[in-house]
Scaffold this motif. Structure first.
Motif, PDB file in Angstrom:
ATOM      1  N   ALA A  93       0.725  -1.357   0.030  1.00 42.03           N
ATOM      2  CA  ALA A  93      -0.123   0.141  -0.004  1.00 42.03           C
ATOM      3  C   ALA A  93       0.675   1.275  -0.070  1.00 42.03           C
ATOM      4  N   HIS A  94       2.018   1.192   0.560  1.00 45.03           N
ATOM      5  CA  HIS A  94       2.706   2.429   0.895  1.00 45.03           C
ATOM      6  C   HIS A  94       3.994   2.652   0.399  1.00 45.03           C
ATOM      7  N   TYR A  95       4.782   1.690  -0.257  1.00 46.32           N
ATOM      8  CA  TYR A  95       5.964   1.665  -0.904  1.00 46.32           C
ATOM      9  C   TYR A  95       6.224   2.718  -1.630  1.00 46.32           C
ATOM     10  N   ARG A  96       5.545   2.799  -2.774  1.00 43.93           N
ATOM     11  CA  ARG A  96       5.846   3.772  -3.660  1.00 43.93           C
ATOM     12  C   ARG A  96       5.807   5.209  -3.318  1.00 43.93           C
ATOM     13  N   GLY A  97       4.828   5.489  -2.273  1.00 48.17           N
ATOM     14  CA  GLY A  97       4.547   6.874  -1.868  1.00 48.17           C
ATOM     15  C   GLY A  97       5.727   7.204  -0.834  1.00 48.17           C
ATOM     16  N   LEU A  98       6.404   6.173  -0.088  1.00 47.92           N
ATOM     17  CA  LEU A  98       7.565   6.458   0.749  1.00 47.92           C
ATOM     18  C   LEU A  98       9.011   6.551  -0.169  1.00 47.92           C
ATOM     19  N   VAL A  99       9.032   5.663  -1.226  1.00 50.24           N
ATOM     20  CA  VAL A  99      10.191   6.215  -2.302  1.00 50.24           C
ATOM     21  C   VAL A  99       9.959   7.512  -2.766  1.00 50.24           C
ATOM     22  N   ARG A 100       8.927   8.008  -3.068  1.00 51.92           N
ATOM     23  CA  ARG A 100       8.898   9.259  -3.672  1.00 51.92           C
ATOM     24  C   ARG A 100       9.149  10.399  -2.564  1.00 51.92           C
ATOM     25  N   ASP A 128      17.932  11.149  -5.264  1.00 49.13           N
ATOM     26  CA  ASP A 128      18.661   9.935  -5.861  1.00 49.13           C
ATOM     27  C   ASP A 128      17.765   8.671  -5.687  1.00 49.13           C
ATOM     28  N   GLU A 129      17.131   8.145  -6.780  1.00 48.40           N
ATOM     29  CA  GLU A 129      16.214   7.167  -6.718  1.00 48.40           C
ATOM     30  C   GLU A 129      16.897   5.816  -5.792  1.00 48.40           C
ATOM     31  N   GLY A 130      18.053   5.495  -6.252  1.00 51.15           N
ATOM     32  CA  GLY A 130      18.763   4.296  -5.605  1.00 51.15           C
ATOM     33  C   GLY A 130      18.737   4.313  -4.129  1.00 51.15           C
ATOM     34  N   VAL A 131      19.401   5.261  -3.643  1.00 51.28           N
ATOM     35  CA  VAL A 131      19.651   5.606  -2.200  1.00 51.28           C
ATOM     36  C   VAL A 131      18.180   5.607  -1.580  1.00 51.28           C
ATOM     37  N   ALA A 132      17.155   6.488  -2.263  1.00 47.82           N
ATOM     38  CA  ALA A 132      15.940   6.469  -1.736  1.00 47.82           C
ATOM     39  C   ALA A 132      15.283   5.094  -1.566  1.00 47.82           C
ATOM     40  N   VAL A 155      16.807   3.617   1.511  1.00 48.97           N
ATOM     41  CA  VAL A 155      16.343   3.903   2.912  1.00 48.97           C
ATOM     42  C   VAL A 155      14.963   3.600   3.221  1.00 48.97           C
ATOM     43  N   VAL A 156      13.806   3.351   2.141  1.00 44.24           N
ATOM     44  CA  VAL A 156      12.685   2.994   2.428  1.00 44.24           C
ATOM     45  C   VAL A 156      12.791   1.350   2.850  1.00 44.24           C
TER      46      VAL A 156
END
Length: 194
Positions: free
Chosen positions: A41-48, A56-60, A63-64
């Motif tokens: 439910a929330h992975y994509r929102g937390l990565v955003r 930096d998408e990879g580091v983001a 972190v998530v």
């Protein structure tokens, strides 16, 4: 234990932020069930969120994922399942702050290391920088006392609003007002300079 289904929101932690029945509490869910539903439910929102902080998408993503792993490890200690998403957000913010600190340390190390690029400013750059610094200090000195205090405590001493309010003996609202007016006056003064 009953499986989470879309028709049963009390058993779907992704839809209802882990709202269990009062008798079950957070421990009514296994860590695998709850984390799986939260992830979906929330992975994509937390990565955003992390990408906005880190650029930096990879580091983001790392972190998530670390935040989810930490929640899984501590799931048995979570008393209120409704707080799971808040815990994840806080973990992501803290992880992003740590990644930014590490990045800053690495960049400073490279900038001054013997093998890193050596940037030497020209004499003209140093003179212009000193002149700009003096202009800013002169503009700050011309501010009314309270505005000057708020600006100096905030940007030079790096104090929080609460600490500035205590130091100045005023409310936090007054600190915001003085700082805002001081910044507006500085902006106008510096924009008029050639």
């Amino acid at each position: 234990m009953q499986a989470a289904t879309p028709g049963n929101p009390a058993r779907d932690p992704g839809r209802e932020l882990l709202r269990d029945t009062p008798e079950e509490g957070a421990r009514g869910w296994s860590a695998d069930e709850a984390i799986g539903a939260l992830f979906a439910a929330h992975y994509r929102g937390l990565v955003r969120l992390a990408v906005l902080l880190l650029h930096d998408e990879g580091v983001a993503e790392d972190v998530v994922q670390d935040a989810y792993v930490a929640l899984h490890r501590r799931w048995w200690r979570l008393r209120d399942a409704d707080k799971a998403l808040a815990y994840l957000r806080t973990s992501v913010l803290n992880g992003a702050r740590s990644a930014l600190r590490r990045r800053g340390v690495a960049e400073r190390h490279v900038a001054r290391g013997p093998d890193g690029p050596q940037v030497v400013a020209s004499a003209e750059t140093g003179a212009l920088s000193l002149l700009a610094h003096r202009e800013v200090l002169d503009a700050v000195r011309r501010l009314p006392t309270r505005q000057r205090e708020a600006i100096v405590l905030r940007y030079y001493a790096e104090l929080s609003e609460a600490e500035i309010a205590d130091a100045m003996g005023v409310s936090r609202g007054a600190v915001k007002s003085h700082a805002s007016r001081g910044m507006a006056a500085l902006r106008q003064t510096l924009e008029r300079m050639p």
